[in-house]
Design an enzyme around this catalytic site. Structure first.
Site, PDB file in Angstrom:
ATOM      1  N   LYS A  14       0.832  -1.212   0.000  1.00  0.00           N
ATOM      2  CA  LYS A  14       0.000   0.000   0.000  1.00  0.00           C
ATOM      3  C   LYS A  14       0.860   1.254   0.000  1.00  0.00           C
ATOM      4  O   LYS A  14       0.575   2.205  -0.703  1.00  0.00           O
ATOM      5  CB  LYS A  14      -0.888   0.048   1.254  1.00  0.00           C
ATOM      6  N   ARG A  89     -10.084   0.288   8.798  1.00  0.00           N
ATOM      7  CA  ARG A  89      -9.485  -1.000   9.128  1.00  0.00           C
ATOM      8  C   ARG A  89     -10.424  -1.876   9.938  1.00  0.00           C
ATOM      9  O   ARG A  89     -10.079  -3.003  10.251  1.00  0.00           O
ATOM     10  CB  ARG A  89      -8.241  -0.754   9.971  1.00  0.00           C
ATOM     11  N   ARG A 128      11.830  -5.239   4.669  1.00  0.00           N
ATOM     12  CA  ARG A 128      11.517  -3.863   5.058  1.00  0.00           C
ATOM     13  C   ARG A 128      12.127  -3.548   6.420  1.00  0.00           C
ATOM     14  O   ARG A 128      12.612  -2.454   6.647  1.00  0.00           O
ATOM     15  CB  ARG A 128       9.991  -3.686   5.109  1.00  0.00           C
ATOM     16  N   ARG A 134      11.507  -0.368  11.387  1.00  0.00           N
ATOM     17  CA  ARG A 134      10.245  -0.109  12.092  1.00  0.00           C
ATOM     18  C   ARG A 134      10.004  -1.185  13.146  1.00  0.00           C
ATOM     19  O   ARG A 134      10.022  -2.374  12.840  1.00  0.00           O
ATOM     20  CB  ARG A 134       9.094  -0.136  11.078  1.00  0.00           C
ATOM     21  N   ARG A 145       0.046  -8.576  13.665  1.00  0.00           N
ATOM     22  CA  ARG A 145      -0.648  -7.616  12.781  1.00  0.00           C
ATOM     23  C   ARG A 145      -1.433  -8.367  11.703  1.00  0.00           C
ATOM     24  O   ARG A 145      -2.530  -7.953  11.328  1.00  0.00           O
ATOM     25  CB  ARG A 145       0.355  -6.651  12.143  1.00  0.00           C
TER      26      ARG A 145
HETATM   27  P1  AMP Z   1       0.320   1.045   8.915  1.00  0.00           P
HETATM   28  O1  AMP Z   1       1.460   1.972   8.656  1.00  0.00           O
HETATM   29  O2  AMP Z   1      -0.892   1.350   8.071  1.00  0.00           O
HETATM   30  O3  AMP Z   1       0.699  -0.399   8.848  1.00  0.00           O
HETATM   31  O4  AMP Z   1      -0.158   1.313  10.424  1.00  0.00           O
HETATM   32  C1  AMP Z   1       0.710   1.152  11.519  1.00  0.00           C
HETATM   33  C2  AMP Z   1      -0.106   1.007  12.792  1.00  0.00           C
HETATM   34  O5  AMP Z   1      -0.900   2.192  13.009  1.00  0.00           O
HETATM   35  C3  AMP Z   1      -1.110  -0.121  12.797  1.00  0.00           C
HETATM   36  O6  AMP Z   1      -0.529  -1.366  13.147  1.00  0.00           O
HETATM   37  C4  AMP Z   1      -2.100   0.357  13.852  1.00  0.00           C
HETATM   38  O7  AMP Z   1      -1.593   0.186  15.160  1.00  0.00           O
HETATM   39  C5  AMP Z   1      -2.161   1.845  13.575  1.00  0.00           C
HETATM   40  N1  AMP Z   1      -3.220   2.191  12.599  1.00  0.00           N
HETATM   41  C6  AMP Z   1      -3.060   2.700  11.344  1.00  0.00           C
HETATM   42  N2  AMP Z   1      -4.249   2.901  10.766  1.00  0.00           N
HETATM   43  C7  AMP Z   1      -5.188   2.505  11.665  1.00  0.00           C
HETATM   44  C8  AMP Z   1      -6.598   2.447  11.650  1.00  0.00           C
HETATM   45  N3  AMP Z   1      -7.313   2.823  10.568  1.00  0.00           N
HETATM   46  N4  AMP Z   1      -7.236   1.971  12.754  1.00  0.00           N
HETATM   47  C9  AMP Z   1      -6.553   1.588  13.837  1.00  0.00           C
HETATM   48  N5  AMP Z   1      -5.220   1.603  13.919  1.00  0.00           N
HETATM   49  C10 AMP Z   1      -4.524   2.066  12.843  1.00  0.00           C
END
Ligand code: AMP
Length: 208
Positions: A14, A89, A128, A134, A145
């Site tokens: 993404k 999400r 990554r 990260r 996750r």
């Molecule tokens: P990402 O970079 O999209 O993988 O997001 C990293 C982390 O941010 C996720 O593992 C969640 O802890 C939090 N996060 C991001 N977007 C959301 C969302 N829409 N709802 C809840 N938690 C989120």
């Protein structure tokens, strides 16, 4: 004007495809993970509330995320177009987004589901982590996750398929291949660059 979102497991690409799509359509790229990481780095109240959920690979509570996204999409006036990455999400977030969209004449045009096999996701995320460091990319957290994705986010695929706006895209191959598949699917769905009905015949990706 495009209002699209990416729906895909962590590590599916993404964050690579989202900005390229947003740039092509000239709309803002809105990634909730990036926004939350900025809040954590700036030590804001939202960042402090979000941090432990993010570190453990869990989800930040719906009401916090919905408020953050609505502020971004709605202020000072509702954005006419956007590419969302990482939101919604959960079904509750999707319902909130739909209500917001109906109220503001901004419902989504297309939901791009990037499909990548599990072993490939795990291979990519290990790569990554070597590059980005990260914390939530360490393997145990990443597996968690994925479980959270399966439990909370995967059901959104059926939700958007039922609404008739789901585009299922094979997420393996080169970045350029995937980009071309996305552009083509959008065009075929009537959301080509010129807008209506696929007048845009040029689906070659911008080379970036
Ligand atoms: P990402 O970079 O999209 O993988 O997001 C990293 C982390 O941010 C996720 O593992 C969640 O802890 C939090 N996060 C991001 N977007 C959301 C969302 N829409 N709802 C809840 N938690 C989120």
């Amino acid at each position: 004007m495009l209002r699209a979102l990416f729906l895909a497991a962590p590590g599916a690409g993404k964050g690579t495809q989202g900005p390229a799509l947003a740039e092509r359509y000239g709309v803002p790229y809105v990634a909730t993970g990036d926004m939350l990481r900025e809040h954590v780095a700036a030590d804001t109240p939202l960042g402090r509330a979000a941090k432990e959920h993010m570190d453990s690979g869990g989800l930040v509570p719906d009401e916090l995320v919905v408020e953050m996204v609505s502020n971004r999409l709605a202020r000072p006036t509702p954005l006419p177009g956007f590419v969302l990455d990482g939101f919604p999400r959960t079904l509750r977030q999707a319902m909130a987004a739909y209500e917001w969209g109906k109220d503001n004449d901004r419902t989504f045009d297309a939901v791009i589901s990037l499909e990548v096999p599990r072993d490939e996701l795990i291979r990519r995320v290990q790569e990554r982590q070597r590059q980005s460091g990260r914390d939530d990319d360490d393997l145990d957290t990443f597996r968690h996750r994925l479980e959270v994705y399966d439990r909370d986010t995967q059901p959104l695929i059926a939700f958007y398929r039922d609404r008739g706006i789901l585009l299922e895209i094979e997420g393996t191959g080169t970045v350029t291949d995937i980009q071309t598949r996305i552009f083509t699917a959008l065009r075929d769905a009537g959301h080509g660059l010129q807008g209506q009905g696929g007048a845009d015949s040029d689906v070659a990706p911008a080379v970036t």
